[in-house]
Design a protein around this motif. Sequence first.
Motif, mmCIF file in Angstrom:
data_model
loop_
_atom_site.group_PDB
_atom_site.id
_atom_site.type_symbol
_atom_site.label_atom_id
_atom_site.label_comp_id
_atom_site.label_asym_id
_atom_site.label_seq_id
_atom_site.Cartn_x
_atom_site.Cartn_y
_atom_site.Cartn_z
ATOM 1 N N VAL A 50 -17.695 7.567 -18.618
ATOM 2 C CA VAL A 50 -18.024 6.142 -18.733
ATOM 3 C C VAL A 50 -19.368 5.890 -18.067
ATOM 4 N N ALA A 51 -20.264 5.229 -18.764
ATOM 5 C CA ALA A 51 -21.535 4.800 -18.174
ATOM 6 C C ALA A 51 -21.359 3.412 -17.578
ATOM 7 N N ASP A 52 -21.774 3.237 -16.330
ATOM 8 C CA ASP A 52 -21.584 1.957 -15.648
ATOM 9 C C ASP A 52 -22.877 1.175 -15.448
ATOM 10 N N VAL A 53 -23.984 1.844 -15.126
ATOM 11 C CA VAL A 53 -25.236 1.141 -14.834
ATOM 12 C C VAL A 53 -26.411 1.944 -15.359
ATOM 13 N N ILE A 54 -27.513 1.242 -15.626
ATOM 14 C CA ILE A 54 -28.736 1.868 -16.109
ATOM 15 C C ILE A 54 -29.928 1.205 -15.423
ATOM 16 N N ASN A 55 -30.958 1.971 -15.109
ATOM 17 C CA ASN A 55 -32.165 1.384 -14.534
ATOM 18 C C ASN A 55 -33.290 1.347 -15.562
#
Length: 376
Positions: A50-55
Amino acid sequence: MNRRTQDRLHTLLLAVSAAFVAPNALAVSSFTAVNVGNLGTNSSGQVYSVADVINNAGQVAGQSKTFDNGQDNGNRAFLWSNGVITNLGALGTATNGNGYSSASALNEAGQVAGGADLYVNGIYKGARAVLWSNGSTIDLGSLGTAGGYGFSYAQHINEVGQVAGVSTLYGNDVDKGQRAALWSNGSIINLTGNLGTRADGVGTSWVSALNDAGQVAGTSYLYGQTWPEQERAFIWQNGTVTTLGSFGTTSNGMGYSSASDINDAGQVVGLYSLFENGQEVGNRAFVWADGTMQDLNDLVDVSSLAGFTLVEALDINDAGQDPGHWRQRRPWLASLCPDPRARTANLRPAAGRPATGRLHGPPAQNLRQSFSLFNL
């Protein structure tokens, strides 16, 4: 969001380029889906990530199941960067190799904040807030323990590497409730230490947002002689915590406010309960700036509201623009006046980058549904 494990569940990073064909319409012209990958498969070839955050650099943090000889060894936080997924690790494991960690925040330097289960010689000692930075796993600690058992979790990280979240406070091995916490320069700070507790010393507070100046917005329970616990929004800055107040109270002094976000100028938004003659008449959106808490409904062009009410502000950007919950049938964007002495501001249909929230319909229709707010 509900997440279901499927036979072949891969985390996808979607890069979307969009063209706007109308002020309130988003048209997608093209997109690219990138498989971020996973940290292993079980004996049947099944995976979970699961991907939660991206910058803004396109780095992604999340969590994935790990496996040893096809056996589930628990989730681990990961960082995906330049096509490579890296297991960030945990704080020890049980004797069977099981452990757990997860990511919740990511800054532009690629530092990841989150939490992990702590094991000492295979024995579970609770969860701890964690910072993953430059290849190191840093146990941020907690506000005390009972027999070595404690709890903390990191939820936010700013661009200077400060981390905010929550921790259970222990006194003489007794659980005294959850407290908002800031980890800065190797120290953990109880942000709401002077906001009062029950007679037995138990209190509760939590963090909503952290800005790059190290200011923290959150909500804390307050306690008094004639009323039970009640909630108040607060801001912590430079070692001082300030409650933001409320608009009126019940006849015995109870009031309510809750913070949602803070920008780099130190402006805080959220909701409060409005009381008239000791009676609650509903929630209202607020903005707090320069020591003053104001109803957002008083800061917009009344004609633009068309009889509706702003009931909660969810986010605020550094230009002072607020998406949130509106009692109306279209998404809007509230833009605050740069001059706080001015009592009017624009409220206009919004377009641009998506945010999320809920909208309220007119009372007669009793509508409450989800919507996407397109922010300028």
